[in-house]
Every structure is written in C-alpha cells, then in structure tokens.
Design an enzyme around this catalytic site. Structure first.
Site, PDB file in Angstrom:
ATOM      1  CG  HIS A  59     -12.492 -16.913 -28.283  1.00 15.84           C
ATOM      2  ND1 HIS A  59     -12.947 -16.229 -27.186  1.00 15.84           N
ATOM      3  CD2 HIS A  59     -13.425 -16.709 -29.249  1.00 15.84           C
ATOM      4  CE1 HIS A  59     -14.090 -15.629 -27.465  1.00 15.84           C
ATOM      5  NE2 HIS A  59     -14.409 -15.907 -28.726  1.00 15.84           N
ATOM      6  N   GLY A  74     -30.013 -18.145 -31.878  1.00 16.91           N
ATOM      7  CA  GLY A  74     -29.862 -16.924 -32.672  1.00 16.91           C
ATOM      8  C   GLY A  74     -29.289 -17.283 -34.031  1.00 16.91           C
ATOM      9  CD  GLU A 121     -11.759 -16.711 -24.105  1.00 16.63           C
ATOM     10  OE1 GLU A 121     -12.400 -17.770 -24.063  1.00 16.63           O
ATOM     11  OE2 GLU A 121     -11.730 -15.971 -25.108  1.00 16.63           O
ATOM     12  NE  ARG A 175     -17.779 -13.477 -25.340  1.00 13.37           N
ATOM     13  CZ  ARG A 175     -17.777 -13.499 -26.678  1.00 13.37           C
ATOM     14  NH1 ARG A 175     -17.515 -14.605 -27.346  1.00 13.37           N
ATOM     15  NH2 ARG A 175     -18.006 -12.413 -27.366  1.00 13.37           N
TER      16      ARG A 175
HETATM   17  C1  GLV Z   1     -16.428 -14.008 -30.728  1.00 14.17           C
HETATM   18  O1  GLV Z   1     -16.420 -14.667 -29.747  1.00 14.17           O
HETATM   19  C2  GLV Z   1     -17.445 -13.053 -31.020  1.00 14.17           C
HETATM   20  O2  GLV Z   1     -18.241 -12.707 -30.141  1.00 14.17           O
HETATM   21  O3  GLV Z   1     -17.468 -12.587 -32.170  1.00 14.17           O
END
Ligand code: GLV
Length: 335
Positions: A287, A157, A269, A240
């Site tokens: 993250h 993407g 997490e 993710r």
């Molecule tokens: C972060 O993980 C997002 O999805 O923006």
C-alpha cells in the site's frame, strides 16, 4: 473551551508541517506507528478536539459517540472508507480527505505495477536473487508489450484520469467504465472511450481498478468478472482491498485463467491472502502508491490545512479545503 484545543495525530508525519498547528493547538502526535486497541483509540479521540489519522484508524459510531469534543477527523488519505461518515455527520463532526495531491504519484506507481506485471519483474528478480541465473535464455521471461493494447480503467476519478493520461506514451488505447460517463472534454483529454462494464472486462489487456471502496463496489471484481476477462489479461489494483475479491483472484491466477496481477492493496491488509503469497504471477506491494516525499508531505499539509481552517486559522480560515461532509457544519457550526 479553556486553553488551546487539542489535536491528536495518529502516526508520525513531518514535524515541520505539523509545527503549523502549534500556535493554535495543543498537539499530541504519536512518535511511532501504532496499532490502537479499541479502548486506546476511543480514549485518544475522546480527549481530542481534532484528529489527523491514517487509514488504519477506524472511526465508527461507537468512537464518535464517546468523543463529544471531537470536531474534525482529517484523513491522511484520499479514501475514507475507514470513517463512518454518516455517524460523524449526524454528530456534527467534520470529515476531511486529501484529494488531488496524490493523483499523479499514484498514477506513476500504477504504471510501475502494470509494467512490472507485463515484464515479470517480481518473479525475474526473485529468480536472480535466488542464484538461478546461469545463462541468458532467448525465450526466457517473455512479457507482454503495452503498445497497441487496451488499458481498461474501472473508476475514472482524478486518479483514473491521471493513469489514462499516461497511456498515450505507451501506445495504448484507453477504455473506461465509471458510475457516470465523463464530459466529452475530459474524455478527449484522456483519449478515453466510455464502455459498459462487460465490454471493459472483455476488451482490457490490462485492467486497472481505481474505484473507492463502498458497499456498491465491494468485490466489483470477483470470480464472475475475472472469468469474463481475457486469459492473457493482467489486473492492477491500486484502489482499495475489498474492491477485488482476493481469494477469487488467487484462484484465477493459479489456474492461469488470468495471466498476471499487481496489487498494492489487500482485503484485511496488512494481512495478505496466503494463496496470493504463494503465486509467482502476482506483484505485491504494501500500500505505497502515494508514498513519495512530495506527496506524503502534501497530504500532511492538506490534513493540517483542514484542521486549521475548521478552527478559523491558516490559509483557508473558515473554509476547510476538502471536507467530505460539509453538511456536518450545519449540524454543529465550526468552532
Ligand atoms: C490511499 O490509499 C489513499 O486513499 O490515499
């Protein structure tokens, strides 16, 4: 509706951006990062017409059912696996995310992780800080060059493409796998070659995971996939937690069936599998791939624009820029 509609913001963001809501909404912004108990979350959503939320806020069917005033949930994230979109849609509640504005920052950070893994940056820094540096060993800390090697990208993407575009600067070839093959113009712009998933696993020297978490992508990289990779390969997950099976990864890293990994996201997490914490050949970060000043501000502005627009205000009045379920508006037209 009497008085101004109410918007709840689940976490501290940027007051100057949030101020754009104030002429039109009663704004209730949390002053501190908070973990909400289910009843607290349900209460905040039930008293709101709009919510701007972080990924840690899970909005499921029960929250939707108990929040009849709610018209929009705007995620401060591009991913929206924290939202039960079918439940929101069925109730005519719009859901929005923040696509595009974070792709370049996430791609930069992905390269930081990739290079960090390739050159043992985490372990070397820990070693230095622990006071072990007495002399320079010529054969110490030998890493892997990127030049001439294959970067594999699972999920092509916007973010995958931004990662791929940077690869030429590191002299890498790019192979990718995606649910659907990209148009030839995009493949050419990214200098990326489409391959099937087994080929991607077998050929990648560095494999970056950039797919959203869905029922289909859960554990897309599990024990079998890790076993199919080169033993010299390195894995980077900026997508993710849950797309990679962290427990299987820890086993593969521990047994040196995979050379190294770098992870910004984790299953469950902020808890991190203790088996990963115990390993030296994995870089772990909390993250933060989109965490730059510019990008977090842009994400906040996009969430604000979505809320303003749904209620007929702001630069996109009547046309929220990034709804993930525009069909919700056919069930309950915008206010
Ligand atoms: C972060 O993980 C997002 O999805 O923006």
């Amino acid at each position: 509706m009497t008085g101004k509609p109410r918007v709840w913001i689940s976490r501290p963001t940027f007051p100057d951006i949030i101020a754009r809501l104030e002429p039109h909404f009663e704004v209730a912004a949390e002053a501190a990062e908070t973990v909400f108990a289910p009843a607290e979350l349900a209460g905040r959503l039930a008293s709101s017409d709009a919510a701007i939320v972080g990924l840690d806020v899970r909005v499921g069917a029960a929250e939707v059912a108990s929040a009849p005033r709610l018209r929009i949930v705007a995620n401060l994230a591009v991913g929206y696996d924290n939202l039960d979109v079918p439940a929101l849609t069925a109730a005519g509640v719009a859901a929005a995310n923040t696509p595009g504005v974070l792709s370049e920052s996430v791609a930069d950070y992905t390269w930081a992780l990739l290079l960090g893994a390739a050159r043992h940056m985490g372990a070397a820094e820990r070693w230095l800080r622990a006071g072990h540096w007495r002399a320079n060993g010529f054969r110490d800390w030998l890493g892997l060059d990127t030049r001439g090697r294959t970067l594999g990208i699972l999920g092509m993407g916007r973010i995958g493409q931004a990662i791929a575009r940077r690869a030429a600067g590191f002299g890498m070839q790019v192979a990718y796998h995606n649910r659907s093959r990209l148009p030839a113009t995009i493949e050419a712009a990214c200098a990326a070659r489409y391959v099937d998933k087994p080929t991607l696993l077998a050929e990648s020297d560095f494999l970056v995971v950039a797919v959203p978490l869905t029922a289909e992508s859960r554990h897309a990289i599990g024990a079998a996939e890790l076993a199919a990779m080169k033993t010299t390969a390195m894995l980077v997950n900026i997508a993710r937690g849950g797309v990679v099976d962290d427990a299987a990864l820890a086993v593969a890293l521990g047994e040196k069936r995979l050379a190294a990994a770098a992870l910004d996201v984790f299953e469950g997490e902020p808890a991190v599998d203790p088996a990963l914490l115990a390993l030296d050949n994995v870089i772990l970060s909390p993250h933060i791939a989109s965490a730059t000043w510019d990008t977090r501000r842009a994400m906040t502005a996009m969430a604000v624009d979505n809320v303003l627009a749904l209620f007929g205000h702001g630069p996109y009045a009547g046309h929220p820029p990034s709804l993930v379920n525009p069909e919700a508006l056919a069930i309950r037209p915008a206010p």
